[in-house]
Design a protein around this motif. Structure first.
Motif, PDB file in Angstrom:
ATOM      1  N   LYS A 255       2.366   4.616 -11.748  1.00  0.00           N
ATOM      2  CA  LYS A 255       0.935   4.783 -11.677  1.00  0.00           C
ATOM      3  C   LYS A 255       0.162   2.718 -10.982  1.00  0.00           C
ATOM      4  CE  LYS A 255       1.514   2.994 -16.348  1.00  0.00           C
ATOM      5  NZ  LYS A 255       1.521   3.159 -18.309  1.00  0.00           N
ATOM      6  N   ILE A 256      -1.106   3.201 -10.893  1.00  0.00           N
ATOM      7  CA  ILE A 256      -1.860   2.773 -10.567  1.00  0.00           C
ATOM      8  C   ILE A 256      -2.902   1.833 -11.537  1.00  0.00           C
ATOM      9  CG2 ILE A 256      -3.199   2.087  -8.460  1.00  0.00           C
ATOM     10  CD1 ILE A 256      -1.614   3.977  -6.926  1.00  0.00           C
ATOM     11  N   TYR A 257      -3.120   1.359 -11.630  1.00  0.00           N
ATOM     12  CA  TYR A 257      -4.269   0.869 -12.934  1.00  0.00           C
ATOM     13  C   TYR A 257      -5.251  -0.397 -11.717  1.00  0.00           C
ATOM     14  CZ  TYR A 257      -5.634  -3.254 -15.532  1.00  0.00           C
ATOM     15  OH  TYR A 257      -6.971  -4.450 -16.397  1.00  0.00           O
ATOM     16  N   LEU A 258      -6.131   0.243 -11.768  1.00  0.00           N
ATOM     17  CA  LEU A 258      -7.893  -0.590 -11.229  1.00  0.00           C
ATOM     18  C   LEU A 258      -8.175  -1.824 -12.222  1.00  0.00           C
ATOM     19  CD1 LEU A 258      -9.647   2.585 -10.015  1.00  0.00           C
ATOM     20  CD2 LEU A 258      -8.151   1.727  -8.905  1.00  0.00           C
ATOM     21  N   LEU A 259      -8.089  -2.652 -11.352  1.00  0.00           N
ATOM     22  CA  LEU A 259      -8.339  -4.205 -12.080  1.00  0.00           C
ATOM     23  C   LEU A 259      -9.333  -3.885 -11.663  1.00  0.00           C
ATOM     24  CD1 LEU A 259      -7.141  -6.591 -12.861  1.00  0.00           C
ATOM     25  CD2 LEU A 259      -7.022  -7.446  -9.907  1.00  0.00           C
ATOM     26  N   THR A 260      -9.884  -3.306 -10.330  1.00  0.00           N
ATOM     27  CA  THR A 260     -12.015  -3.492 -10.565  1.00  0.00           C
ATOM     28  C   THR A 260     -12.303  -1.885 -10.603  1.00  0.00           C
ATOM     29  OG1 THR A 260     -11.685  -4.333  -8.106  1.00  0.00           O
ATOM     30  CG2 THR A 260     -11.721  -6.034  -9.584  1.00  0.00           C
ATOM     31  N   PRO A 261     -13.676  -2.026 -10.803  1.00  0.00           N
ATOM     32  CA  PRO A 261     -14.292  -0.839 -10.415  1.00  0.00           C
ATOM     33  C   PRO A 261     -14.064  -0.086  -8.923  1.00  0.00           C
ATOM     34  CG  PRO A 261     -16.244  -2.102 -11.617  1.00  0.00           C
ATOM     35  CD  PRO A 261     -14.573  -3.162 -11.062  1.00  0.00           C
ATOM     36  N   ALA A 262     -13.734   1.576  -9.253  1.00  0.00           N
ATOM     37  CA  ALA A 262     -13.836   1.381  -7.103  1.00  0.00           C
ATOM     38  C   ALA A 262     -14.902   2.039  -7.085  1.00  0.00           C
ATOM     39  CB  ALA A 262     -12.037   2.911  -7.111  1.00  0.00           C
ATOM     40  N   ILE A 263     -15.403   2.458  -5.501  1.00  0.00           N
ATOM     41  CA  ILE A 263     -16.410   3.258  -5.273  1.00  0.00           C
ATOM     42  C   ILE A 263     -15.864   4.188  -4.199  1.00  0.00           C
ATOM     43  CG2 ILE A 263     -18.675   3.248  -3.837  1.00  0.00           C
ATOM     44  CD1 ILE A 263     -19.110   0.699  -4.716  1.00  0.00           C
ATOM     45  N   LEU A 264     -15.280   5.533  -4.511  1.00  0.00           N
ATOM     46  CA  LEU A 264     -14.782   6.501  -3.722  1.00  0.00           C
ATOM     47  C   LEU A 264     -15.286   7.021  -2.375  1.00  0.00           C
ATOM     48  CD1 LEU A 264     -11.463   6.670  -5.841  1.00  0.00           C
ATOM     49  CD2 LEU A 264     -11.538   4.845  -4.466  1.00  0.00           C
ATOM     50  N   ASN A 265     -15.164   7.583  -2.041  1.00  0.00           N
ATOM     51  CA  ASN A 265     -15.904   7.794  -0.728  1.00  0.00           C
ATOM     52  C   ASN A 265     -16.052  10.035  -1.614  1.00  0.00           C
ATOM     53  OD1 ASN A 265     -16.446   6.468   1.345  1.00  0.00           O
ATOM     54  ND2 ASN A 265     -13.810   7.454   2.469  1.00  0.00           N
ATOM     55  N   ASN A 266     -14.557  10.438  -2.195  1.00  0.00           N
ATOM     56  CA  ASN A 266     -15.001  11.239  -2.932  1.00  0.00           C
ATOM     57  C   ASN A 266     -14.661  11.487  -4.427  1.00  0.00           C
ATOM     58  OD1 ASN A 266     -14.499  12.827  -0.132  1.00  0.00           O
ATOM     59  ND2 ASN A 266     -12.307  13.109  -0.817  1.00  0.00           N
ATOM     60  N   GLY A 267     -15.689  10.914  -5.231  1.00  0.00           N
ATOM     61  CA  GLY A 267     -15.816  10.649  -6.134  1.00  0.00           C
ATOM     62  C   GLY A 267     -15.017  10.085  -7.202  1.00  0.00           C
ATOM     63  N   TRP A 268     -14.146  10.725  -7.442  1.00  0.00           N
ATOM     64  CA  TRP A 268     -13.182   9.688  -8.824  1.00  0.00           C
ATOM     65  C   TRP A 268     -11.228   9.622  -7.477  1.00  0.00           C
ATOM     66  CZ3 TRP A 268      -9.072  12.841 -10.252  1.00  0.00           C
ATOM     67  CH2 TRP A 268      -8.640  13.760  -9.974  1.00  0.00           C
ATOM     68  N   LEU A 269     -12.018  10.816  -6.500  1.00  0.00           N
ATOM     69  CA  LEU A 269     -10.664  10.623  -5.705  1.00  0.00           C
ATOM     70  C   LEU A 269     -10.717   9.686  -4.225  1.00  0.00           C
ATOM     71  CD1 LEU A 269      -9.588  14.840  -5.261  1.00  0.00           C
ATOM     72  CD2 LEU A 269      -8.125  12.679  -6.259  1.00  0.00           C
ATOM     73  N   PRO A 270      -9.757   9.156  -3.692  1.00  0.00           N
ATOM     74  CA  PRO A 270      -9.771   9.018  -2.473  1.00  0.00           C
ATOM     75  C   PRO A 270      -9.738   9.626  -1.606  1.00  0.00           C
ATOM     76  CG  PRO A 270      -7.448   8.103  -3.725  1.00  0.00           C
ATOM     77  CD  PRO A 270      -8.404   9.001  -4.588  1.00  0.00           C
ATOM     78  N   ALA A 316     -18.817   5.222  -9.785  1.00  0.00           N
ATOM     79  CA  ALA A 316     -17.500   4.151  -9.665  1.00  0.00           C
ATOM     80  C   ALA A 316     -16.612   4.860 -10.372  1.00  0.00           C
ATOM     81  CB  ALA A 316     -18.258   3.176  -9.233  1.00  0.00           C
ATOM     82  N   VAL A 317     -15.791   4.806 -10.160  1.00  0.00           N
ATOM     83  CA  VAL A 317     -14.863   5.031 -11.155  1.00  0.00           C
ATOM     84  C   VAL A 317     -15.059   3.396 -12.528  1.00  0.00           C
ATOM     85  CG1 VAL A 317     -12.695   4.814 -11.822  1.00  0.00           C
ATOM     86  CG2 VAL A 317     -13.622   6.464  -9.609  1.00  0.00           C
ATOM     87  N   PRO A 318     -15.100   3.596 -13.264  1.00  0.00           N
ATOM     88  CA  PRO A 318     -14.590   2.377 -13.865  1.00  0.00           C
ATOM     89  C   PRO A 318     -13.007   1.797 -14.115  1.00  0.00           C
ATOM     90  CG  PRO A 318     -14.578   3.784 -15.551  1.00  0.00           C
ATOM     91  CD  PRO A 318     -14.521   4.822 -14.083  1.00  0.00           C
ATOM     92  N   ALA A 319     -13.529  -0.029 -13.895  1.00  0.00           N
ATOM     93  CA  ALA A 319     -11.864  -0.988 -13.774  1.00  0.00           C
ATOM     94  C   ALA A 319     -11.409  -0.070 -15.518  1.00  0.00           C
ATOM     95  CB  ALA A 319     -12.015  -2.053 -14.389  1.00  0.00           C
ATOM     96  N   GLY A 320      -9.765  -0.448 -15.133  1.00  0.00           N
ATOM     97  CA  GLY A 320      -9.445   0.441 -16.177  1.00  0.00           C
ATOM     98  C   GLY A 320      -8.359   1.920 -16.770  1.00  0.00           C
ATOM     99  N   SER A 321      -9.077   2.334 -15.513  1.00  0.00           N
ATOM    100  CA  SER A 321      -9.048   3.526 -14.637  1.00  0.00           C
ATOM    101  C   SER A 321      -7.540   3.469 -14.147  1.00  0.00           C
ATOM    102  CB  SER A 321      -9.754   4.630 -14.057  1.00  0.00           C
ATOM    103  OG  SER A 321     -10.809   4.669 -14.643  1.00  0.00           O
ATOM    104  N   VAL A 322      -6.820   4.297 -14.100  1.00  0.00           N
ATOM    105  CA  VAL A 322      -5.321   4.757 -14.859  1.00  0.00           C
ATOM    106  C   VAL A 322      -5.093   5.738 -13.845  1.00  0.00           C
ATOM    107  CG1 VAL A 322      -3.008   4.348 -15.034  1.00  0.00           C
ATOM    108  CG2 VAL A 322      -4.387   3.635 -16.487  1.00  0.00           C
ATOM    109  N   TYR A 323      -4.177   5.880 -13.044  1.00  0.00           N
ATOM    110  CA  TYR A 323      -3.934   7.164 -11.799  1.00  0.00           C
ATOM    111  C   TYR A 323      -2.456   7.467 -11.724  1.00  0.00           C
ATOM    112  CZ  TYR A 323      -8.363   7.549  -9.494  1.00  0.00           C
ATOM    113  OH  TYR A 323     -10.409   7.764  -9.915  1.00  0.00           O
ATOM    114  N   TYR A 324      -1.692   8.645 -11.908  1.00  0.00           N
ATOM    115  CA  TYR A 324      -0.329   8.847 -12.119  1.00  0.00           C
ATOM    116  C   TYR A 324      -0.198   9.945 -11.163  1.00  0.00           C
ATOM    117  CZ  TYR A 324      -0.443   7.557 -16.881  1.00  0.00           C
ATOM    118  OH  TYR A 324       0.079   7.196 -17.856  1.00  0.00           O
TER     119      TYR A 324
END
Length: 364
Positions: A255-270, A316-324
Motif C-alpha cells: 500500500k501507498i500512504y500519502l504523507l501530503t495531499p495529492a493533486i492528480l491529473n485524473n482526479g483520484w487516480l494517477p 486534491a486527494v487528502p493526506a492520509g489516503s491509502v492506495y492498495y
C-alpha cells in the motif's frame, strides 16, 4: 536541507470555502497548511533576500524553478513527530479511547457498484466509525507501514492547535472601515493543550527542501495576513530519521500512504493507472490497483503574488489516503526506489510537495 519554522503569533490558513460578503462571514482555517504554503514562503524569502531576481519570477530564468519540497513534518512536545492518520484505520463507536483498528481487505461482493477488485470493510463484530483529524506519531506510523500491529493509538487535532476567534472589518484603500464588511476568522495557535500533561512548547514544522539557498536563519511570512515565523536550518538532524523505514513487502500486495495531499491529473487516480482496467506501468513496475481508502476531496488554490490574482482551484486527494496495489512485474526493492518518500505522480505540483507517498506492507 531541513528547515524548522516556529510561529511567533497565531496563524491563518484559508481553506477553499467561500469567504465573501453575503455568503459567509466566518473564515475557517485549515491545519496542517498545504505544502504549497511553505513552497511560496520559501520563494518569497529568497526573493526578499535577492530582490534583483524578482522580475525573473515565473519565467524560464526563474532562479527558484529548481525549488522542491520533499516532505513536511509536524514537530510537537520536544522531539516527537506526527503524521496524518491513515484513512484505512477506524475506531470502535463510543469506545472512549483513541485506539484505531485497520479495515479488512476483502473481495468485492458480486452485487456491488464498486469497480475495484477489493473493498475495505470493518470487522463483523465491531461497530465502527471513521476518525476525523487524527494524528499518529513516528513510531506508530512505522508499525502501521510494517504491518506489525493491529491497533494504533492516535492524537486529536485539538491536542496540537488552539483556535482563537478574531473579529475584523474590511478597510477601504484610504484605510477607513467599510460598511457591512464585518468578518470573523478562526486563527490557530500552534500550542498543545496543557491538560494533556505535556510540557508547554509550541508546535513547529520541519520542511525538507532543496533547490535554493537561504540564510541559516531568518523569518518567513506564512499563511493569511503574512504572519511571521522564525526559521532556522537544522544540520544535526538526519532526514532519514524522520522518514519511517521502508520494509520490503513480504507478499505481492503493498500500500501507498500519502504523507501530503495529492493533486492528480485524473482526479483520484494517477495518470499511469488505466481507469478501466486499473492496471498500470510506472518506472519499470507493473501493478494493479486493488482498492483505496480516500477522504473527502480538498479544494486547493493559492495566490499569485506577481500577477496579484488567485491561482486556479484544483481538487486534491487528502493526506492520509491509502492506495492498495498488487505487484505484477518488478522487484520489491524497486518499489522502494519508485514510491517510498517519492511523488505518487510526476506533476508540476510534486515540486511543491504534493503527493509524497510512503510504502507499507500487507498480509497475504
Amino acid at each position: 536541507m531541513l528547515l524548522q519554522t516556529e510561529p511567533l503569533d497565531t496563524l491563518f490558513f484559508r481553506n477553499g470555502k467561500p469567504f465573501n460578503r453575503g455568503e459567509n462571514n466566518w473564515g475557517e482555517s485549515l491545519f496542517p497548511p498545504y505544502p504549497s504554503v511553505f513552497y511560496g514562503a520559501l520563494r518569497t524569502a529568497f526573493f526578499a533576500q535577492n530582490p534583483q531576481y524578482f522580475p525573473l519570477a515565473g519565467t524560464s530564468d526563474d532562479p527558484t524553478s529548481s525549488l522542491r519540497i520533499r516532505g513536511m513534518f509536524l514537530k510537537a512536545w520536544g522531539d516527537s513527530y506526527y503524521f496524518p492518520l491513515p484513512r484505512d484505520l477506524i475506531q470502535e463507536k463510543n469506545a472512549g479511547d483513541n485506539c484505531a483498528f485497520p479495515l479488512q481487505l476483502l473481495d468485492t461482493p458480486s452485487l456491488s457498484n464498486c469497480s475495484l477488485p477489493k473493498v475495505l470493510a470493518s470487522p463483523p463484530d465491531l461497530i465502527a466509525e471513521t476518525i476525523g483529524d487524527g494524528w499518529i506519531d513516528q513510531v506508530t506510523l512505522s508499525e502501521y507501514l510494517a504491518n506489525s500491529s493491529k491497533q494504533f493509538y492516535f492524537s486529536d487535532l485539538k491536542d496540537f492547535v488552539t483556535e482563537e476567534a478574531k473579529i475584523g472589518i474590511k478597510l477601504t484603500p484610504g484605510r477607513s472601515a467599510e460598511d457591512q464588511m464585518l468578518y470573523r476568522a478562526g486563527m490557530l495557535r500552534l500550542s498543545p493543550r496543557q491538560d494533556k500533561g505535556k510540557a508547554h512548547q509550541e508546535c513547529s514544522f520541519i520542511i525538507d527542501y532543496e533547490g535554493i539557498n537561504l540564510p541559516e536563519q531568518g523569518f518567513l511570512k506564512l499563511g493569511g495576513e503574512g504572519k511571521a515565523t522564525h526559521y532556522k536550518h537544522i544540520h544535526e538532524l538526519d532526514k532519514n530519521s524522520l522518514i519511517p523505514a521502508y520494509s520490503a513487502p513480504k507478499h505481492q500486495v503493498f500500500k501507498i500512504y500519502l504523507l501530503t495531499p495529492a493533486i492528480l491529473n485524473n482526479g483520484w487516480l494517477p495518470d499511469w493507472i488505466n481507469p478501466d482496467t486499473f492496471f498500470g506501468h510506472y518506472q519499470g513496475l507493473k501493478v494493479k490497483l486493488l482498492t483505496a481508502a480516500l477522504g473527502k476531496h480538498l479544494f486547493i488554490g493559492g495566490f499569485d503574488i506577481k500577477k496579484r490574482k488567485p491561482k486556479p482551484m484544483h481538487r486534491a486527494v487528502p493526506a492520509g489516503s491509502v492506495y492498495y496495489f498488487e505487484l505484477l512485474e518488478g522487484e520489491a526493492e524497486k518499489v522502494k526506489e519508485v514510491f517510498h518518500y517519492q511523488p505518487f505522480e510526476n506533476t508540476p505540483y510534486a515540486m511543491e510537495g504534493y503527493g509524497i507517498g510512503l510504502v507499507g506492507g500487507m498480509d497475504e
